[in-house]
Design a protein around this motif. Sequence first.
Motif, PDB file in Angstrom:
ATOM      1  N   GLU A  24       0.972  -1.293   0.099  1.00 57.02           N
ATOM      2  CA  GLU A  24      -0.036   0.141  -0.009  1.00 57.02           C
ATOM      3  C   GLU A  24       0.768   1.326  -0.009  1.00 57.02           C
ATOM      4  N   TYR A  25       0.685   1.909  -0.811  1.00 57.36           N
ATOM      5  CA  TYR A  25       1.292   3.454  -0.815  1.00 57.36           C
ATOM      6  C   TYR A  25       1.042   4.188   0.430  1.00 57.36           C
ATOM      7  N   GLY A  26       2.365   4.799   0.899  1.00 54.69           N
ATOM      8  CA  GLY A  26       2.428   5.483   1.869  1.00 54.69           C
ATOM      9  C   GLY A  26       2.595   4.631   3.292  1.00 54.69           C
ATOM     10  N   ARG A  27       3.180   3.356   3.215  1.00 51.26           N
ATOM     11  CA  ARG A  27       3.678   2.650   4.509  1.00 51.26           C
ATOM     12  C   ARG A  27       4.827   2.223   4.158  1.00 51.26           C
ATOM     13  N   HIS A  28       5.628   1.895   5.128  1.00 44.86           N
ATOM     14  CA  HIS A  28       6.599   1.000   5.393  1.00 44.86           C
ATOM     15  C   HIS A  28       6.342  -0.421   5.214  1.00 44.86           C
ATOM     16  N   PHE A  29       7.471  -1.305   4.798  1.00 40.37           N
ATOM     17  CA  PHE A  29       7.163  -2.516   4.610  1.00 40.37           C
ATOM     18  C   PHE A  29       8.338  -3.600   5.099  1.00 40.37           C
ATOM     19  N   ASN A  30       8.192  -4.711   5.362  1.00 39.04           N
ATOM     20  CA  ASN A  30       9.215  -5.634   5.913  1.00 39.04           C
ATOM     21  C   ASN A  30       9.469  -6.545   4.474  1.00 39.04           C
ATOM     22  N   VAL A  31      10.768  -6.725   4.482  1.00 38.59           N
ATOM     23  CA  VAL A  31      11.309  -7.852   3.694  1.00 38.59           C
ATOM     24  C   VAL A  31      11.939  -8.834   4.411  1.00 38.59           C
ATOM     25  N   GLN A  32      11.210 -10.369   4.375  1.00 38.32           N
ATOM     26  CA  GLN A  32      11.804 -11.385   5.350  1.00 38.32           C
ATOM     27  C   GLN A  32      11.754 -12.664   4.248  1.00 38.32           C
ATOM     28  N   GLY A  33      12.561 -13.526   4.850  1.00 39.01           N
ATOM     29  CA  GLY A  33      12.700 -14.627   3.991  1.00 39.01           C
ATOM     30  C   GLY A  33      13.528 -15.884   4.654  1.00 39.01           C
ATOM     31  N   LYS A  34      13.849 -16.845   4.021  1.00 39.98           N
ATOM     32  CA  LYS A  34      14.599 -17.964   4.443  1.00 39.98           C
ATOM     33  C   LYS A  34      15.904 -17.931   3.891  1.00 39.98           C
ATOM     34  N   ILE A  35      16.767 -18.326   4.764  1.00 39.60           N
ATOM     35  CA  ILE A  35      18.346 -18.720   4.412  1.00 39.60           C
ATOM     36  C   ILE A  35      18.622 -20.014   4.366  1.00 39.60           C
ATOM     37  N   ARG A  36      18.582 -20.846   3.202  1.00 38.07           N
ATOM     38  CA  ARG A  36      19.032 -22.246   3.281  1.00 38.07           C
ATOM     39  C   ARG A  36      20.679 -22.453   2.996  1.00 38.07           C
ATOM     40  N   HIS A  37      21.163 -23.362   3.603  1.00 33.42           N
ATOM     41  CA  HIS A  37      22.714 -23.473   3.310  1.00 33.42           C
ATOM     42  C   HIS A  37      22.903 -24.911   3.864  1.00 33.42           C
ATOM     43  N   ASP A  38      23.898 -25.364   3.187  1.00 34.58           N
ATOM     44  CA  ASP A  38      24.501 -26.559   3.719  1.00 34.58           C
ATOM     45  C   ASP A  38      25.965 -26.479   3.950  1.00 34.58           C
ATOM     46  N   LEU A  39      26.353 -25.400   3.755  1.00 37.41           N
ATOM     47  CA  LEU A  39      27.843 -24.844   4.556  1.00 37.41           C
ATOM     48  C   LEU A  39      27.637 -24.048   5.552  1.00 37.41           C
ATOM     49  N   PRO A  40      28.395 -23.663   6.519  1.00 43.41           N
ATOM     50  CA  PRO A  40      28.220 -22.895   7.288  1.00 43.41           C
ATOM     51  C   PRO A  40      27.962 -21.337   7.256  1.00 43.41           C
ATOM     52  N   LEU A  41      26.831 -20.718   8.036  1.00 45.09           N
ATOM     53  CA  LEU A  41      26.569 -19.459   7.778  1.00 45.09           C
ATOM     54  C   LEU A  41      27.431 -18.427   8.684  1.00 45.09           C
ATOM     55  N   LYS A  42      28.420 -18.059   8.329  1.00 44.50           N
ATOM     56  CA  LYS A  42      29.586 -17.544   9.238  1.00 44.50           C
ATOM     57  C   LYS A  42      29.073 -16.268   9.990  1.00 44.50           C
ATOM     58  N   ASP A  43      29.501 -16.053  11.123  1.00 44.19           N
ATOM     59  CA  ASP A  43      29.015 -14.863  11.978  1.00 44.19           C
ATOM     60  C   ASP A  43      29.276 -13.489  11.338  1.00 44.19           C
ATOM     61  N   ASP A  44      30.442 -13.257  10.214  1.00 46.74           N
ATOM     62  CA  ASP A  44      30.470 -12.120   9.491  1.00 46.74           C
ATOM     63  C   ASP A  44      29.960 -12.043   8.128  1.00 46.74           C
ATOM     64  N   PHE A  45      29.057 -12.807   7.735  1.00 52.41           N
ATOM     65  CA  PHE A  45      28.405 -12.713   6.465  1.00 52.41           C
ATOM     66  C   PHE A  45      27.562 -11.469   6.281  1.00 52.41           C
ATOM     67  N   ILE A  46      27.361 -11.169   5.200  1.00 52.62           N
ATOM     68  CA  ILE A  46      26.479  -9.875   5.180  1.00 52.62           C
ATOM     69  C   ILE A  46      25.121 -10.271   4.399  1.00 52.62           C
ATOM     70  N   ILE A  47      24.181  -9.880   4.842  1.00 52.53           N
ATOM     71  CA  ILE A  47      22.692  -9.763   4.321  1.00 52.53           C
ATOM     72  C   ILE A  47      22.270  -8.309   3.703  1.00 52.53           C
ATOM     73  N   SER A  64      23.241  -6.014   7.104  1.00 54.81           N
ATOM     74  CA  SER A  64      23.488  -6.501   8.279  1.00 54.81           C
ATOM     75  C   SER A  64      24.817  -7.321   8.183  1.00 54.81           C
ATOM     76  N   ASN A  65      25.913  -7.056   8.866  1.00 56.49           N
ATOM     77  CA  ASN A  65      27.139  -7.716   8.713  1.00 56.49           C
ATOM     78  C   ASN A  65      27.394  -8.739   9.762  1.00 56.49           C
ATOM     79  N   ARG A  66      26.471  -8.978  10.683  1.00 63.99           N
ATOM     80  CA  ARG A  66      26.809  -9.738  12.026  1.00 63.99           C
ATOM     81  C   ARG A  66      25.471 -10.520  12.261  1.00 63.99           C
ATOM     82  N   LYS A  67      25.728 -11.944  12.173  1.00 67.56           N
ATOM     83  CA  LYS A  67      24.613 -12.932  12.558  1.00 67.56           C
ATOM     84  C   LYS A  67      24.296 -12.786  13.827  1.00 67.56           C
ATOM     85  N   ASN A  68      23.061 -12.661  14.137  1.00 67.40           N
ATOM     86  CA  ASN A  68      22.243 -12.711  15.632  1.00 67.40           C
ATOM     87  C   ASN A  68      22.990 -11.389  16.249  1.00 67.40           C
TER      88      ASN A  68
END
Length: 468
Positions: A24-47, A64-68
């Motif tokens: 809707e015009y005039g509002r903020h919105f969220n962008v959310q989704g899943k991260i799938r991986h079969d190798l480790p997701l390192k703490d300093d990866f960037i979304i 974000s450049n810091r997991k959790n």
Amino acid sequence: MKADINTHYSLSIDLPSGEYPLVEYGRHFNVQGKIRHDLPLKDDFIIYVSLYDEKGKLLRHVSSNRKNDHNVLLYHPDLITYKEELDPGRKGILSFGFPELIVKDLNDPEASFQDATIKCFYNDDLYKAVIITASDAKHGLIFDDGVNFLDENKKPYEILKQGEYTIRVELKDNEDNILACTDKKIKIGKRTDQCIVRFNPIEHKKRMIAWCKENNFAIINDLLPGYLDSYLGTWYYHMGLLTMYRTSDIALYSYARIHMFDYLIDPTSTSYETELCFLQSQGVIRDHKRFNVYHYDIGEATIFDKQAKIIKFEDNEYLYIYRIDIINDKAKENFYKLDNEAVERSITSLDDIKIEAGSLIAICGVVKPWQLDKNDLALRKNNTYEVFNDVSTIHYEINDGKNIIKDDRKLLMERYTDHSIGTSVYEFYNIFQLKQEYKGRKLSFKITAADKKAVNPEASLTLEIAVI
């Protein structure tokens, strides 16, 4: 959809929801989704989440450049969340993720709290980001959102215009190599038809979802920025940065035709305090082309296995009686328990009413909101309205054939399951005793709704009860 770059990592975009969502015009919105991986997701990866217009111009970016990330302003003065004993230290929010509260430095949180480009969180399974449409009312918001977000250079955002956009989400390593990338096209625009509807209790919720789907009335299912989900599993009340949430919520109602379902409109609900009152302040309530009100014919989705019909209030109709309940001594004024433990039987056909002398009855009904004077409302800083005047009284004139008895009752009917599920500004459950002396007579109940200033002559009807 852009192909993933590295087969060990992949991303989805689940919010905004749908294949080609309308935001809707005039509002903020969220962008959310899943991260799938079969190798480790390192703490300093960037979304990295970005928004492009249809010409490919970058308009918004969040990362974000810091997991959790634990740089979270957990005790922001405007934050409403669970009581401290339920979530000691608010550690649950840290693991759940609420990017609206992320800052760069907890020793100086105010320096970066308004920075929209850091409002992003990710863990091993998911990411969450907030896209800001405009900084404040001066730059296009309907209401200020309590934060007034800025870009990384502390400059305000002008409102995102109507049109087509592309969301891009990238997962990068700490050397800026792209490990996964996905896109989603969205449209920013205005809804045609939008509902004001409550979703409690469950039978009512099911009915409302089906009804809105049948009529192509929009219900917002996506989480709005500022709103904090019930991360411990139990919902007690609205949580989050609610001033921010209401700013986005009200954008849904600014241009659309409104379809309000008049059921359990609680005085502290967003439906009443923000949505309906905003429409009142704009004079929309008197506009029958933009504002329509509906209700059940019997007051509940189901009563004693009888399924309700959904009825629209006519343009000049403001009062409707659902039913008359024959009740026992467990019944209370303006109190209705959904298991009907206080109800012996319900009379839903009101054309030829016959009730035994000595009976205790409850007259149950609903009032359609009417246009208030704009001076009856005042917008608070938190984007709710203070209401100085609204429908408040049901005036009865009872003619027993010899005398006319006047009796004023209140609205604010409260519904119960095993606990209270809220009160209703526009509904009433008024109890009367049909005295033995009335046996053989016909009682005429003239019923009229009034606000604090005067009765509404269009909110009036007459019920006749033959006492046998």
